[in-house]
Design a protein around this motif. Structure first.
Motif, short mmCIF file in Angstrom:
data_model
loop_
_atom_site.label_atom_id
_atom_site.label_comp_id
_atom_site.label_asym_id
_atom_site.label_seq_id
_atom_site.Cartn_x
_atom_site.Cartn_y
_atom_site.Cartn_z
N UNK A 1 1.20 -1.67 0.15
CA UNK A 1 0.05 0.27 0.18
C UNK A 1 0.71 1.84 -0.06
N UNK A 2 1.57 1.75 0.70
CA UNK A 2 2.70 2.70 0.84
C UNK A 2 3.44 3.31 -0.62
N UNK A 3 3.76 2.27 -0.86
CA UNK A 3 4.73 2.40 -2.85
C UNK A 3 3.39 2.08 -4.14
N UNK A 4 2.27 1.93 -3.85
CA UNK A 4 1.17 2.09 -4.07
C UNK A 4 0.78 1.17 -5.41
N UNK A 5 1.17 -0.54 -4.75
CA UNK A 5 0.68 -1.09 -4.76
C UNK A 5 -1.18 -1.74 -5.46
N UNK A 6 -1.82 -1.16 -6.06
CA UNK A 6 -3.48 -1.51 -6.09
C UNK A 6 -4.34 -1.22 -4.84
N UNK A 7 -3.99 0.08 -4.33
CA UNK A 7 -4.40 0.36 -2.69
C UNK A 7 -5.35 0.50 -2.92
N UNK A 8 -6.13 0.76 -4.22
CA UNK A 8 -7.59 1.35 -3.80
C UNK A 8 -8.26 0.00 -4.05
N UNK A 9 -7.67 -0.42 -4.53
CA UNK A 9 -8.64 -2.44 -4.98
C UNK A 9 -8.47 -2.71 -3.46
N UNK A 10 -7.23 -2.84 -2.14
CA UNK A 10 -8.03 -3.64 -1.25
C UNK A 10 -8.27 -2.45 -0.44
N UNK A 11 -8.45 -1.69 -0.64
CA UNK A 11 -9.21 -0.51 0.76
C UNK A 11 -10.61 -0.65 0.18
N UNK A 12 -11.26 -1.26 -1.13
CA UNK A 12 -12.22 -1.27 -1.75
C UNK A 12 -12.56 -3.12 -0.67
N UNK A 13 -11.61 -3.91 -1.05
CA UNK A 13 -11.81 -4.98 -0.46
C UNK A 13 -12.31 -4.93 1.01
N UNK A 14 -11.38 -3.60 1.88
CA UNK A 14 -11.53 -3.80 3.40
C UNK A 14 -12.73 -2.95 3.85
N UNK A 15 -13.34 -2.34 2.12
CA UNK A 15 -15.20 -1.52 2.69
C UNK A 15 -15.76 -1.90 2.52
N UNK A 16 -16.03 -3.60 2.44
CA UNK A 16 -17.54 -4.58 2.52
C UNK A 16 -18.00 -4.07 3.82
N UNK A 17 -19.07 -4.45 4.17
CA UNK A 17 -20.04 -4.29 5.89
C UNK A 17 -20.56 -5.27 5.69
N UNK A 18 -20.37 -6.31 6.96
CA UNK A 18 -21.82 -6.84 7.68
C UNK A 18 -22.83 -7.19 6.80
N UNK A 19 -23.19 -8.20 6.49
CA UNK A 19 -23.04 -9.59 7.16
C UNK A 19 -21.93 -10.08 5.75
#
Length: 83
Positions: A62-80
């Motif tokens: 993430x620090x070097x910008x390797x598709x950080x926005x896709x990682x953010x989108x994957x972590x942004x998912x909400x329950x359930x």
């Protein structure tokens, strides 16, 4: 040139230590917050927060910008749907 590098080495070492401490804190927060998040588009076997070493590798990516926005989108998912 070598003298300049030799004189600046302690300052560079201080910066590396502070960066490692900051990344360690964010890795611990990432493991506690996103450790059980299911894999998605980019969050998978090579980038995840399931353990401290993998969180450090993911933060390095993430620090070097390797598709950080896709990682953010994957972590942004909400329950359930997150586990």
């Amino acid at each position: 040139v070598f003298d300049t590098v030799a004189l600046s080495a302690p300052q560079v070492a201080n910066i590396v230590v502070v960066l490692f401490l900051a990344m360690s804190m964010f890795a611990v927060v990432g493991v506690s917050s996103f450790g059980a998040t299911k894999f998605g588009t980019r969050l998978g076997t090579q980038a995840n927060f399931s353990s401290y070493p993998m969180a450090m590798i993911t933060l390095f990516q993430i620090m070097f910008g390797d598709e950080w926005h896709f990682i953010m989108d994957d972590c942004w998912i909400s329950p359930p749907f997150c586990t």
